[in-house]
Design an enzyme around this catalytic site. Structure first.
Site, PDB file in Angstrom:
ATOM      1  N   LYS A  53       0.836  -1.211   0.000  1.00 25.72           N
ATOM      2  CA  LYS A  53       0.000   0.000   0.000  1.00 25.72           C
ATOM      3  C   LYS A  53       0.865   1.253   0.000  1.00 25.72           C
ATOM      4  O   LYS A  53       0.628   2.196  -0.754  1.00 25.72           O
ATOM      5  CB  LYS A  53      -0.945  -0.025   1.215  1.00 25.72           C
ATOM      6  CG  LYS A  53      -2.023  -1.090   1.094  1.00 25.72           C
ATOM      7  CD  LYS A  53      -2.832  -1.331   2.363  1.00 25.72           C
ATOM      8  CE  LYS A  53      -3.797  -2.508   2.156  1.00 25.72           C
ATOM      9  NZ  LYS A  53      -4.578  -2.881   3.336  1.00 25.72           N
ATOM     10  N   GLN A  97      -4.689  -1.670   9.626  1.00 29.64           N
ATOM     11  CA  GLN A  97      -4.668  -2.993   9.003  1.00 29.64           C
ATOM     12  C   GLN A  97      -5.332  -4.024   9.914  1.00 29.64           C
ATOM     13  O   GLN A  97      -5.033  -4.103  11.112  1.00 29.64           O
ATOM     14  CB  GLN A  97      -3.224  -3.397   8.671  1.00 29.64           C
ATOM     15  CG  GLN A  97      -3.080  -4.688   7.905  1.00 29.64           C
ATOM     16  CD  GLN A  97      -3.636  -4.630   6.470  1.00 29.64           C
ATOM     17  OE1 GLN A  97      -3.795  -3.549   5.891  1.00 29.64           O
ATOM     18  NE2 GLN A  97      -3.940  -5.774   5.906  1.00 29.64           N
ATOM     19  N   ASP A 120     -10.959   3.089   4.001  1.00 32.63           N
ATOM     20  CA  ASP A 120     -11.303   1.673   3.860  1.00 32.63           C
ATOM     21  C   ASP A 120     -12.813   1.495   3.643  1.00 32.63           C
ATOM     22  O   ASP A 120     -13.261   0.428   3.241  1.00 32.63           O
ATOM     23  CB  ASP A 120     -10.945   0.920   5.159  1.00 32.63           C
ATOM     24  CG  ASP A 120      -9.697   0.065   5.028  1.00 32.63           C
ATOM     25  OD1 ASP A 120      -9.438  -0.437   3.928  1.00 32.63           O
ATOM     26  OD2 ASP A 120      -8.997  -0.095   6.058  1.00 32.63           O
TER      27      ASP A 120
HETATM   28  N1  GUN Z   1      -7.010  -6.781   5.984  1.00 31.40           N
HETATM   29  C1  GUN Z   1      -7.282  -7.467   4.853  1.00 31.40           C
HETATM   30  N2  GUN Z   1      -7.833  -6.650   3.920  1.00 31.40           N
HETATM   31  C2  GUN Z   1      -7.912  -5.419   4.474  1.00 31.40           C
HETATM   32  C3  GUN Z   1      -8.363  -4.161   3.997  1.00 31.40           C
HETATM   33  O1  GUN Z   1      -8.841  -3.996   2.869  1.00 31.40           O
HETATM   34  N3  GUN Z   1      -8.255  -3.128   4.882  1.00 31.40           N
HETATM   35  C4  GUN Z   1      -7.757  -3.288   6.131  1.00 31.40           C
HETATM   36  N4  GUN Z   1      -7.713  -2.216   6.923  1.00 31.40           N
HETATM   37  N5  GUN Z   1      -7.321  -4.444   6.604  1.00 31.40           N
HETATM   38  C5  GUN Z   1      -7.397  -5.498   5.774  1.00 31.40           C
END
Ligand code: GUN
Length: 283
Positions: A53, A97, A120
């Protein structure tokens, strides 16, 4: 029939070019979009995702910070960190995350993120706005799936979309997003008794259950579009999805590969959401 691949990597690259131009235009107005990614603990898969990311932010001209905390951080301390970034002017997006350690409530964490910075799209306000058709941050994986289908000019309206999986991150928001696109939507999950009977009805099949080989060619209607959201490590250590690719590709008209399918699109939509948030700064 042998399916055509939907390369998320290719669609993501095209979209990122566009996002790069949008970021450059914002920069001319003196705005540098900013994302902070908060990671708790040492989960190697999570670390690899967040690094992806941060790297993608750099690629398109978004400022990013990766903040790491020990597994032992208290819930209170983590919530304080989020509150700090809620008030930080240089930050447009906050991503915590998931998953989090058991002693930290995911609900509390998500509820603490300002809905204005919830890139998100997990905050109940954004989920509610999405459901009611209002302007909202859309959850990145479902948003990426819909965008990649549209990029391929595959019609969604009126089609039967079957989603296998009901997580808050993928299955549930995906069902609502496809409904917004005028699809007929069914949601199946781990307790569904006649899974194959239902998946065989799908014009578009989205599999997000987290189980290797849950769906194979026999479970797919001839000509269906198959979107595999799974990310599993096989016994041989290979990255595999939830769909048995070799048999599925003989039945489907389109299929996403692993890797290079949904993953790059999820990250791209995170970038898009961060830019969308930064644009509000100039209003
Ligand atoms: N863990 C797995 N996929 C995601 C996501 O799209 N966002 C976040 N914050 N955690 C994740």
């Amino acid at each position: 029939m042998t399916a055509e691949l939907i390369s998320g990597k290719e669609v993501a690259q095209a979209k990122r070019q566009d996002l790069k131009q949008q970021a450059a235009a914002l920069k001319e107005k003196g705005i540098v979009p900013g994302l902070v990614v908060l990671l708790v603990g040492e989960n190697p898969a999570s670390l690899s995702y967040v690094k992806g990311k941060v790297k993608a932010c750099e690629e398109v001209g978004i400022y990013s910070e990766l903040k790491r905390y020990p597994e032992t951080i208290t819930e209170e301390a983590l919530l304080k960190e989020i509150e700090h970034y809620n008030k930080a002017d240089h930050i447009d997006g906050i991503l915590v995350q998931l998953p989090l350690p058991d002693h930290i409530s995911e609900h509390k964490v998500i509820d603490t993120i300002s809905p204005e910075k919830d890139v998100d799209g997990f905050h109940p306000i954004n989920v509610g706005r999405m459901v009611t058709g209002q302007d909202a941050f859309l959850s990145c994986t479902p948003y990426g799936i819909v965008e990649m289908i549209k990029y391929k000019n595959i019609p969604i309206s009126g089609k039967h979309v079957v989603i296998v999986g009901r997580s808050n991150i993928v299955g549930k928001p995906a069902s609502l997003l496809f409904l917004r696109e005028n699809a007929t939507v069914s949601i199946a999950h781990s307790r569904t008794t006649n899974l194959s009977e239902i998946t065989r009805q799908a014009d578009i099949l989205v599999v997000a259950a987290g189980r290797e080989n849950l769906v194979s060619g026999d479970d797919i209607k001839e000509g269906a579009v198959v979107i595999d959201v799974g990310m599993n490590r096989s016994a041989k250590g290979k990255l595999v999805g939830d769909v048995h690719f070799e048999s599925a590709k003989e039945k489907a008209s389109y299929i996403t590969p692993i890797p290079g399918g949904v993953g790059p699109m999820t990250i791209t939509m995170l970038l898009a959401n961060t830019l969308q948030s930064a644009k509000k700064r100039s209003l």
